[in-house]
Design an enzyme around this catalytic site. Structure first.
Site, mmCIF file in Angstrom:
data_model
loop_
_atom_site.group_PDB
_atom_site.id
_atom_site.type_symbol
_atom_site.label_atom_id
_atom_site.label_comp_id
_atom_site.label_asym_id
_atom_site.label_seq_id
_atom_site.Cartn_x
_atom_site.Cartn_y
_atom_site.Cartn_z
ATOM 1 N N ARG A 19 0.845 -1.207 0.000
ATOM 2 C CA ARG A 19 0.000 0.000 0.000
ATOM 3 C C ARG A 19 0.883 1.260 0.000
ATOM 4 N NH1 ARG A 19 -0.426 4.655 2.725
ATOM 5 N NH2 ARG A 19 -0.063 3.556 4.685
ATOM 6 N N ASP A 20 1.512 1.548 1.128
ATOM 7 C CA ASP A 20 2.303 2.780 1.215
ATOM 8 C C ASP A 20 3.433 2.754 0.189
ATOM 9 O OD1 ASP A 20 3.499 5.143 2.094
ATOM 10 O OD2 ASP A 20 3.264 4.664 4.209
ATOM 11 N N HIS A 211 5.329 4.492 12.668
ATOM 12 C CA HIS A 211 5.293 4.419 11.193
ATOM 13 C C HIS A 211 6.302 5.468 10.710
ATOM 14 C CE1 HIS A 211 2.851 4.157 7.281
ATOM 15 N NE2 HIS A 211 3.545 5.271 7.094
ATOM 16 N N HIS A 213 8.888 7.064 8.063
ATOM 17 C CA HIS A 213 9.522 7.211 6.746
ATOM 18 C C HIS A 213 10.982 7.585 7.013
ATOM 19 C CE1 HIS A 213 6.037 6.752 4.017
ATOM 20 N NE2 HIS A 213 5.383 6.981 5.156
ATOM 21 N N CYS A 244 4.120 9.292 0.373
ATOM 22 C CA CYS A 244 2.728 9.674 0.211
ATOM 23 C C CYS A 244 2.662 10.677 -0.931
ATOM 24 C CB CYS A 244 2.199 10.299 1.506
ATOM 25 S SG CYS A 244 0.565 11.024 1.314
ATOM 26 N N ASN A 253 9.198 4.166 3.540
ATOM 27 C CA ASN A 253 9.160 3.743 4.943
ATOM 28 C C ASN A 253 10.484 3.076 5.300
ATOM 29 O OD1 ASN A 253 6.277 3.181 3.705
ATOM 30 N ND2 ASN A 253 6.004 3.668 5.853
HETATM 31 P P1 HMG Z 1 -13.447 14.073 -1.905
HETATM 32 O O1 HMG Z 1 -13.259 14.520 -3.302
HETATM 33 O O2 HMG Z 1 -13.564 15.118 -0.851
HETATM 34 O O3 HMG Z 1 -14.652 13.023 -1.771
HETATM 35 O O4 HMG Z 1 -12.224 13.136 -1.549
HETATM 36 P P2 HMG Z 1 -16.192 13.131 -2.040
HETATM 37 O O5 HMG Z 1 -16.852 12.346 -0.948
HETATM 38 O O6 HMG Z 1 -16.598 14.559 -2.271
HETATM 39 O O7 HMG Z 1 -16.369 12.318 -3.403
HETATM 40 C C1 HMG Z 1 -15.843 12.797 -4.615
HETATM 41 C C2 HMG Z 1 -15.630 11.631 -5.589
HETATM 42 O O8 HMG Z 1 -14.730 10.669 -5.017
HETATM 43 C C3 HMG Z 1 -16.916 10.854 -5.909
HETATM 44 O O9 HMG Z 1 -16.767 10.349 -7.219
HETATM 45 C C4 HMG Z 1 -16.866 9.697 -4.950
HETATM 46 O O10 HMG Z 1 -17.577 8.586 -5.416
HETATM 47 C C5 HMG Z 1 -15.372 9.393 -4.931
HETATM 48 P P3 HMG Z 1 -17.358 11.115 -8.507
HETATM 49 O O11 HMG Z 1 -18.816 11.284 -8.185
HETATM 50 O O12 HMG Z 1 -16.621 12.426 -8.581
HETATM 51 O O13 HMG Z 1 -17.026 10.193 -9.634
HETATM 52 N N1 HMG Z 1 -14.976 8.738 -3.685
HETATM 53 C C6 HMG Z 1 -14.379 7.540 -3.630
HETATM 54 N N2 HMG Z 1 -13.982 6.698 -4.614
HETATM 55 C C7 HMG Z 1 -13.401 5.538 -4.205
HETATM 56 N N3 HMG Z 1 -13.184 5.226 -2.901
HETATM 57 C C8 HMG Z 1 -13.556 6.057 -1.909
HETATM 58 C C9 HMG Z 1 -14.170 7.266 -2.277
HETATM 59 N N4 HMG Z 1 -14.661 8.307 -1.552
HETATM 60 C C10 HMG Z 1 -15.153 9.186 -2.436
HETATM 61 N N5 HMG Z 1 -13.331 5.733 -0.648
HETATM 62 C C11 HMG Z 1 -11.229 11.316 -0.354
HETATM 63 C C12 HMG Z 1 -12.102 12.559 -0.264
HETATM 64 C C13 HMG Z 1 -10.872 10.892 1.061
HETATM 65 C C14 HMG Z 1 -12.004 10.203 -1.041
HETATM 66 C C15 HMG Z 1 -9.960 11.660 -1.195
HETATM 67 O O14 HMG Z 1 -9.372 12.800 -0.668
HETATM 68 C C16 HMG Z 1 -8.965 10.535 -1.198
HETATM 69 O O15 HMG Z 1 -9.217 9.478 -1.777
HETATM 70 N N6 HMG Z 1 -7.784 10.749 -0.562
HETATM 71 C C17 HMG Z 1 -6.838 9.664 -0.421
HETATM 72 C C18 HMG Z 1 -5.473 10.200 -0.207
HETATM 73 C C19 HMG Z 1 -4.525 9.059 0.038
HETATM 74 O O16 HMG Z 1 -4.841 7.894 -0.195
HETATM 75 N N7 HMG Z 1 -3.308 9.394 0.496
HETATM 76 C C20 HMG Z 1 -2.311 8.404 0.765
HETATM 77 C C21 HMG Z 1 -2.633 7.559 1.944
HETATM 78 S S1 HMG Z 1 -2.330 8.382 3.515
HETATM 79 C C22 HMG Z 1 -0.651 8.115 3.806
HETATM 80 O O17 HMG Z 1 0.050 7.653 2.933
HETATM 81 C C23 HMG Z 1 -0.099 8.392 5.173
HETATM 82 C C24 HMG Z 1 0.144 7.122 5.986
HETATM 83 O O18 HMG Z 1 1.026 6.246 5.297
HETATM 84 C C25 HMG Z 1 0.770 7.478 7.337
HETATM 85 C C26 HMG Z 1 1.973 8.430 7.220
HETATM 86 O O19 HMG Z 1 2.933 8.139 6.477
HETATM 87 O O20 HMG Z 1 1.914 9.454 7.891
HETATM 88 C C27 HMG Z 1 -1.149 6.359 6.280
HETATM 89 MG MG MG Z 2 3.200 6.434 5.238
#
Ligand code: HMG
Ligand code: MG
Length: 311
Positions: A19-20, A211, A213, A244, A253
């Site tokens: 994933r990450d 966690h 990096h 990310c 990581n």
């Molecule tokens: P949004 O645009 O505010 O969502 O995004 P919305 O609810 O307004 O929906 C807009 C569109 O997104 C719609 O589709 C929804 O169906 C779709 P449209 O009508 O435009 O075709 N949608 C989805 N599609 C699939 N799966 C879903 C979903 N939800 C809505 N779950 C949202 C909000 C959270 C979805 C968006 O900002 C997003 O997907 N962000 C993800 C960012 C991400 O994955 N970042 C990396 C992971 S975090 C990380 O790496 C840190 C970590 O490792 C720890 C660390 O290192 O610190 C964990």
């Molecule tokens: Mg991370």
């Protein structure tokens, strides 16, 4: 200081490479390669694998196909296959795909919260509540993540109390474990201890995970520091993959093989076969068209090459 011998068999590694690790690659990796990586990791002894992410494919295209990955997997008994689930839509997709565990991810910094999940910290908490509730109803565990625990790519320094506030909220909401993320890899043992101590005052220390990096090369040192506090779970990424997409400049990581080498060296068992793990690092690195980056993978592969040269 906790004697490392007392920690024997207590340390749990959560493998986040599929994933990450892969969410930050320039090109997307096909489902078959993602599945093969996860299966190899399970065979190497990893028992907690973050296999998928049910986020918007418009935001993170690399994680599209997560349902196909989950469905194609050969499941190994005793292994938990988890996924990130930022909202109910993501949770329902993870449930339908057969994930064992959900994960909500917030941030201790307002700017990062908006860039990463398009809402404020307060709004994110209200989005997470029904996810944790739905997970409970379906008998699934839900993990909580706090990003930017040691610093934010947009705001800079982050107060330990801000990290502790969100950690406590996620724990009280029902997350079984809170993973504190050094998203940009800037922490040092001293700053890491300050943050983990602040969090351990509000969440039991054995419910905290690290966690890290490794952008500034301190991940292993930070893990060693918080092992002494009694932290028992760490996230890591095979081959040191990761980052990310909403954290510019952050590297991967801590490499799982570096972490395993550290723990085994401390007399702490993990159940992971280091040789097989390095083979996983070599496999995914080759699929990505590069050599394994971690110190331990390079050292072990060089040792093997020398041994083969001699025989
Ligand atoms: P949004 O645009 O505010 O969502 O995004 P919305 O609810 O307004 O929906 C807009 C569109 O997104 C719609 O589709 C929804 O169906 C779709 P449209 O009508 O435009 O075709 N949608 C989805 N599609 C699939 N799966 C879903 C979903 N939800 C809505 N779950 C949202 C909000 C959270 C979805 C968006 O900002 C997003 O997907 N962000 C993800 C960012 C991400 O994955 N970042 C990396 C992971 S975090 C990380 O790496 C840190 C970590 O490792 C720890 C660390 O290192 O610190 C964990
Ligand atoms: Mg991370």
């Amino acid at each position: 200081m906790v004697n490392p011998r007392q920690l024997r068999s207590l340390v749990r590694i959560v493998e986040v490479g599929p994933r990450d690790g892969l969410q930050n690659e320039a090109g997307s990796i096909d489902v078959a390669t993602r599945v093969a990586l996860i299966e190899r990791l399970a065979d190497a002894g990893l028992s907690a694998i973050e296999a998928a992410s049910f986020v918007s494919p418009k935001w993170v295209p690399q994680m599209a196909g997560s349902a196909e990955v989950m469905r194609a997997l050969r499941r190994k008994p005793g292994v938990s296959y988890s996924a990130l689930t930022p909202n109910l839509q993501g949770f329902e997709a993870a449930l339908a795909a057969g994930c064992d565990e959900a994960g909500v991810f917030g941030a201790a910094s307002e700017a990062f919260s908006r860039k990463n999940i398009n809402c404020s910290i307060a709004e994110s908490i209200e989005r997470f509540r029904p996810v944790v509730e739905a997970a409970r109803e379906h008998g699934m565990r839900c993990r909580g993540y706090v990003s930017c625990a040691l610093g934010c790519p947009y705001e800079g320094a982050v107060e330990p109390q801000a990290v502790a506030r969100l950690a406590a909220t996620l724990y009280e909401m029902g997350c079984y474990e809170i993973s504190l993320g050094d998203t940009i890899g800037v922490g040092t043992p001293a700053s890491t201890l300050r943050v983990f101590e602040a969090c351990a005052a509000v969440v039991p220390v054995d419910r905290l995970a690290g966690h890290f990096h490794d952008t500034w090369g301190m991940a292993i040192a930070n893990i060693h520091a918080v092992l002494g506090l009694g932290v028992e779970a760490f996230d890591a990424s095979v081959g040191g993959l990761g980052g990310c997409p909403y954290s510019p400049g952050a590297s991967g990581n801590v490499a799982t093989e570096d972490l395993v080498y550290l723990l085994h060296g401390q007399g702490i068992e993990t159940g992971i076969d280091l040789d097989a793990l390095v083979d996983c690092a070599a496999y995914i690195s080759a699929a990505l068209g590069r050599a394994p980056q971690s110190k331990v993978a390079r050292a072990l592969l060089a040792q093997r090459a020398r041994a083969e040269g001699k025989s």
